[in-house]
Design a protein around this motif. Structure first.
Motif, PDB file in Angstrom:
ATOM      1  N   THR A  93     -12.130   3.988   5.587  1.00  0.00           N
ATOM      2  CA  THR A  93     -12.372   4.271   4.168  1.00  0.00           C
ATOM      3  C   THR A  93     -12.307   5.767   3.900  1.00  0.00           C
ATOM      4  O   THR A  93     -11.705   6.217   2.909  1.00  0.00           O
ATOM      5  N   GLY A 128      -8.779   6.851   4.046  1.00  0.00           N
ATOM      6  CA  GLY A 128      -8.054   6.426   2.854  1.00  0.00           C
ATOM      7  C   GLY A 128      -8.331   7.304   1.651  1.00  0.00           C
ATOM      8  O   GLY A 128      -7.441   7.560   0.830  1.00  0.00           O
ATOM      9  N   PRO A 166      -4.338   6.620   2.193  1.00  0.00           N
ATOM     10  CA  PRO A 166      -4.842   5.462   1.439  1.00  0.00           C
ATOM     11  C   PRO A 166      -4.342   4.125   1.975  1.00  0.00           C
ATOM     12  O   PRO A 166      -5.023   3.103   1.834  1.00  0.00           O
ATOM     13  N   GLN A 167      -3.157   4.120   2.589  1.00  0.00           N
ATOM     14  CA  GLN A 167      -2.621   2.860   3.091  1.00  0.00           C
ATOM     15  C   GLN A 167      -3.472   2.285   4.223  1.00  0.00           C
ATOM     16  O   GLN A 167      -3.466   1.074   4.466  1.00  0.00           O
ATOM     17  N   SER A 224      -6.856   2.286   4.457  1.00  0.00           N
ATOM     18  CA  SER A 224      -7.989   1.544   3.904  1.00  0.00           C
ATOM     19  C   SER A 224      -7.565   0.239   3.237  1.00  0.00           C
ATOM     20  O   SER A 224      -8.348  -0.712   3.168  1.00  0.00           O
ATOM     21  N   THR A 225      -6.330   0.185   2.758  1.00  0.00           N
ATOM     22  CA  THR A 225      -5.881  -1.035   2.077  1.00  0.00           C
ATOM     23  C   THR A 225      -5.650  -2.202   3.033  1.00  0.00           C
ATOM     24  O   THR A 225      -5.663  -3.362   2.608  1.00  0.00           O
ATOM     25  N   VAL A 226      -5.419  -1.917   4.294  1.00  0.00           N
ATOM     26  CA  VAL A 226      -5.147  -2.996   5.261  1.00  0.00           C
ATOM     27  C   VAL A 226      -6.326  -3.262   6.184  1.00  0.00           C
ATOM     28  O   VAL A 226      -6.257  -4.157   7.040  1.00  0.00           O
ATOM     29  N   GLN A 262       1.222  -3.881   9.770  1.00  0.00           N
ATOM     30  CA  GLN A 262       1.085  -3.491   8.375  1.00  0.00           C
ATOM     31  C   GLN A 262       1.521  -2.056   8.108  1.00  0.00           C
ATOM     32  O   GLN A 262       2.091  -1.757   7.050  1.00  0.00           O
TER      33      GLN A 262
END
Length: 291
Positions: free
Chosen positions: A21, A24, A29-30, A32-34, A89
């Motif tokens: 987090t 991200g 940022p990518q 934290s999204t996965v 990812q």
């Protein structure tokens, strides 16, 4: 309370989630999204890895594979699952390196804390104690001296105890070679017999310990509690709360000609030894088993 190993797992997941987090928010940022998807994939992989490692214990009751609340997860398989998901990812990017770095820190924390937890130790089995049957008859534990047996500590207010008790009672009824004593802790005969009647569980394998003397003898902090051990040819040492290899719902067997316990085999416990963990593993608070 939560079992120690489960608490450590939650802590390490929280550390991983926190690190990704932060990454991200500041630059990647990518990552934290996965993260959430990677954690879910890791949990699935951890369960698959554990079941695969103990397949012989699950083959007779394959539906118990889905009883994840009873515990049974492989940390290494989970870490590999998270790492593979991140790689899929994120691809070959700097974000992947950051994600793997966070995973390495969380995984390293897990193995470090596991190594630092001291083993659970118990003294000789308290054969001098006398429990009672639900009907009020005395039940001296000295009657079990000279043969292997299993003691499970439980209480009617304990959710995991209520779930596993029918299974333990069924195992005790099927296999008389290794007696299984289900010792209720700290409750009155009326409460226990009322619960057994409602649940359709027989009283033949149940004992009452209203003063919790077995809990005191084993320094038990939570239920269900089978004080568990692993015995080698030369020494006897106690495992941590998980009762792995193979995991055992009823814990260890105290050899009748000695005061020291040993791990029960699946055949001795009617093929149901995999349904309980250390937990460690689905206990209301702490850890392990006897005989």
């Amino acid at each position: 309370m939560m079992a120690v190993d489960r608490g450590l797992a939650v802590l390490c997941v929280a550390v991983f989630l926190g690190l990704t987090t932060v990454a991200g928010r500041f630059r990647f940022p990518q990552v934290s999204t996965v993260t959430t998807g990677a954690i879910v994939a890791g949990l699935v992989a951890a369960r698959i890895g554990y079941v695969a490692a103990h397949w012989a214990s699950y083959v007779e009751a394959p539906l118990s594979i889905f009883a994840v609340w009873q515990g049974g997860f492989s940390a290494m398989a989970g870490i590999v699952g998270v790492a593979a998901t991140l790689a899929f990812q994120l691809g070959r990017t700097r974000a992947l390196a950051v994600g793997w770095g966070a995973l390495a820190i969380a995984g390293g924390l897990w193995f470090t804390l596991q190594a630092l937890i001291p083993p659970v130790t118990y003294g000789p089995f308290p054969y001098h104690l006398t429990l009672t049957t639900p009907s009020g008859a005395p039940l001296p534990l000295a009657r079990f001296r000279g043969r292997p047996f299993v003691v499970n500590l439980w209480a009617t207010w304990c959710g995991p105890c209520r779930r596993e008790l029918p299974m333990l009672d069924a195992a005790a009824t099927r296999n008389r070679d290794v007696p299984i004593l289900l010792a209720d802790q700290g409750e009155s005969p009326a409460i226990v017999t009322g619960f057994l009647t409602r649940e359709g569980i027989g009283v033949n394998n149940v004992a009452l310990d209203p003063s919790r003397r077995l809990s005191q003898a084993f320094e038990v902090a939570g239920y269900p509690q089978p004080p568990s051990s692993l015995r080698t040819a030369r020494s006897c040492s106690f495992s941590s709360a998980s009762c792995r290899a193979p995991p055992s719902p009823m814990g260890s067997i105290w050899q009748g000609n000695t005061d020291e316990p040993t791990q029960p085999s699946l055949s001795q416990l009617s093929g149901v030894a995999h349904r309980r963990r250390a937990d460690s593993a689905s206990s209301c608070a702490a850890t392990r088993s006897v005989a």
